[in-house]
Design an enzyme around this catalytic site. Structure first.
Site, PDB file in Angstrom:
ATOM      1  N   TRP A 132      42.250  32.943  40.334  1.00  0.00           N
ATOM      2  CA  TRP A 132      43.517  33.245  39.689  1.00  0.00           C
ATOM      3  C   TRP A 132      43.743  34.728  39.452  1.00  0.00           C
ATOM      4  O   TRP A 132      44.871  35.171  39.248  1.00  0.00           O
ATOM      5  CB  TRP A 132      43.616  32.536  38.329  1.00  0.00           C
ATOM      6  N   ASN A 133      42.682  35.553  39.439  1.00  0.00           N
ATOM      7  CA  ASN A 133      42.849  36.929  38.941  1.00  0.00           C
ATOM      8  C   ASN A 133      43.629  37.814  39.911  1.00  0.00           C
ATOM      9  O   ASN A 133      44.450  38.625  39.498  1.00  0.00           O
ATOM     10  CB  ASN A 133      41.501  37.551  38.595  1.00  0.00           C
ATOM     11  N   SER A 209      33.272  32.059  40.232  1.00  0.00           N
ATOM     12  CA  SER A 209      32.122  32.291  39.381  1.00  0.00           C
ATOM     13  C   SER A 209      30.816  31.968  40.091  1.00  0.00           C
ATOM     14  O   SER A 209      30.792  31.264  41.111  1.00  0.00           O
ATOM     15  CB  SER A 209      32.230  31.428  38.123  1.00  0.00           C
ATOM     16  N   GLU A 230      32.100  34.861  47.329  1.00  0.00           N
ATOM     17  CA  GLU A 230      32.362  36.127  46.642  1.00  0.00           C
ATOM     18  C   GLU A 230      32.419  35.806  45.159  1.00  0.00           C
ATOM     19  O   GLU A 230      33.374  35.194  44.677  1.00  0.00           O
ATOM     20  CB  GLU A 230      33.671  36.750  47.145  1.00  0.00           C
ATOM     21  N   LEU A 231      31.381  36.223  44.426  1.00  0.00           N
ATOM     22  CA  LEU A 231      31.143  35.680  43.097  1.00  0.00           C
ATOM     23  C   LEU A 231      31.251  36.698  41.969  1.00  0.00           C
ATOM     24  O   LEU A 231      30.765  36.462  40.875  1.00  0.00           O
ATOM     25  CB  LEU A 231      29.750  35.012  43.067  1.00  0.00           C
TER      26      LEU A 231
END
Length: 462
Positions: A132-133, A209, A230-231
């Site tokens: 979402w970011n 995450s 991609e965490l």
């Protein structure tokens, strides 16, 4: 009927509600992708590129509509929201620019009596799970090159930004991509796992995450499919004694607090040479105090709410724990009247007298807080920068490019930046180490993760 509900961080209201995909919807999407992908992979690359570019044009033409949606779904100030659409276009067009060269056959030196080459074939169906970011910027990294490589795509966005998946797919369909080549699904956690495990899925690109990445690996285990993760990170910056002080302050502050600190490659910990430390902190605090925290739908707001109250409370907890352990806070939340406990509105904070025993210097914060430590020299800075479970980007501020390159070679990170931060160049491989994930998107290297090599060893005469 089970629904997805997007509660806006602006005021807590219900902004979007959508039915979650049921088993039949998932089956229908998989069948459509299976039917469409062979036709799409055989579509000439030039035609795929033209259709994708057309979709990007349609998408950018709608940026004035898309910006406010972002503001209401995830809280970015309206004055910055539409900028993400232009970033989407930049990355998409770059990946289209390099597609022909990146996907071309690898021709080997002549060998008498033989023809030898390596072809890059699409994987099949790619499942892209986007956060979402930066819902458009993260999705484009995988979606566009996957399509250009000849894969079909199923897009699943965060429950916080469901309209982003819909808007992207709408643009591609309007541009003329064949039915089934790109689709979206709104999914529960259980059905997300169900889709990852589906035998029709050949590739998963996940941004999110560390626990989410662990779930993807667990569910995909044993299927031997391509998985890109991609965490996020706890990205450091180092300001050397020879840095341009004014420029480095401006860059670091923007890199730490833009998007309310909700950036996987934002600066979350800072190391400043002791000779510049006091001056740097003084200048940085003055810049941070210039932010205006408030409703993101108001034009003069420069710092919006975090995505939800729980996220703000997590950062509040890190700050309070650091203060109780001896850290010093340089920002009085009273100066930011919109800061209210029990809401996602959180004042920015800059902390000194911090150390790596504190969670705020170890755990990903994903909020508007920056811990700053003085260092004696490059050796101490390198040791502290590498003292992390994460490794996405690392930034160095210095006038000496050779020294910066030498430092960068010793950093455990996916990207080394000099005199800038919180930036992604689509010509470079976007990748991480340690708990920041594995795999790669963007650049010519990114195409290697969306295709499989197929060798041709042709003897011309029996």
């Amino acid at each position: 009927m089970t629904t997805l509900q997007c509660l806006s961080p602006v005021d807590g209201s219900l902004y979007v509600e959508r039915p979650l995909a049921a088993e039949g919807d998932i089956r229908q999407a998989l069948d459509a992708a299976v039917r469409a992908q062979p036709f799409w992979r055989n579509t000439p690359l030039a035609d795929r590129v033209a259709l994708v570019r057309r979709a990007v044009e349609i998408f950018v033409d709608r940026k004035e509509e898309l910006g406010p949606e972002l503001t209401w779904m995830m809280g970015r100030p309206i004055r910055f929201a539409s900028g993400e659409i232009l970033g989407f276009a930049e990355r998409a067009h770059y990946m289209a620019d390099i597609a022909e060269a990146a996907l071309a056959d690898i021709r080997l030196p002549e060998k008498e009596g033989f023809e030898r080459f390596i072809r890059r074939e699409p994987l099949g169906i790619s499942l892209v799970i986007a956060p979402w970011n930066y819902p458009y910027l993260t999705a484009v990294n995988a979606v566009v090159p996957a399509l250009l490589a000849g894969n079909a795509v199923i897009l699943k966005h965060s429950a916080q930004t469901p309209l982003c998946a819909e808007r992207m797919v709408e643009a591609f369909i309007e541009a003329g991509l064949p039915a089934g080549v790109i689709q979206y699904l709104h999914l529960s956690h259980g059905n997300t796992e169900r889709l990852i495990s589906a035998p029709e899925i050949n590739h998963v690109a996940f941004t999110g995450s560390v626990p989410g990445g662990a779930m993807v690996e667990r569910v995909a285990a044993g299927r031997f499919i391509h998985v890109g993760l991609e965490l996020g990170g706890k990205d450091p910056a180092y300001v050397r004694a020879d840095a341009d002080l004014e420029a480095s302050v401006a860059s670091v502050v923007d890199g730490a607090y833009f998007n309310s600190g909700q950036s996987c490659c934002g600066i979350e910990r800072l190391y400043v040479h002791e000779s510049l430390f006091d001056d740097f902190v003084q200048r940085a605090v003055a810049l941070v105090k210039d932010y205006r925290l408030g409703r993101p739908d108001e034009a003069d707001t420069t710092l919006g709410p975090l995505v939800r109250t729980a996220a703000a409370d997590f950062v509040r907890g890190q700050i309070d724990e650091a203060l109780s352990a001896g850290a010093r806070a340089h920002i009085d939340p009273v100066a930011f009247p919109a800061d209210r406990p029990g809401t996602p509105y959180l004042a920015p904070q800059l902390l000194t007298e911090v150390n790596h025993e504190m969670r705020v210097m170890r755990e990903e914060s994903f909020g508007p807080v920056l811990g700053v430590q003085p260092v004696r020299d490059d050796e101490e800075a390198i040791a502290l920068m590498n003292d992390s479970d994460f490794g996405l980007t690392s930034a160095i501020y210095s006038r000496d490019i050779d020294a910066a390159r030498t430092i960068g070679e010793r950093l455990q990170t996916g990207t080394v930046l000099l005199n800038r931060c919180d930036y992604l160049d689509p010509a470079l491989a976007w990748t991480g180490v340690k708990q920041s994930g594995r795999g790669c998107t963007l650049s010519t290297v990114g195409y290697e993760h969306l295709t499989r090599p197929k060798s041709f060893h042709l003897k011309k005469r029996p």
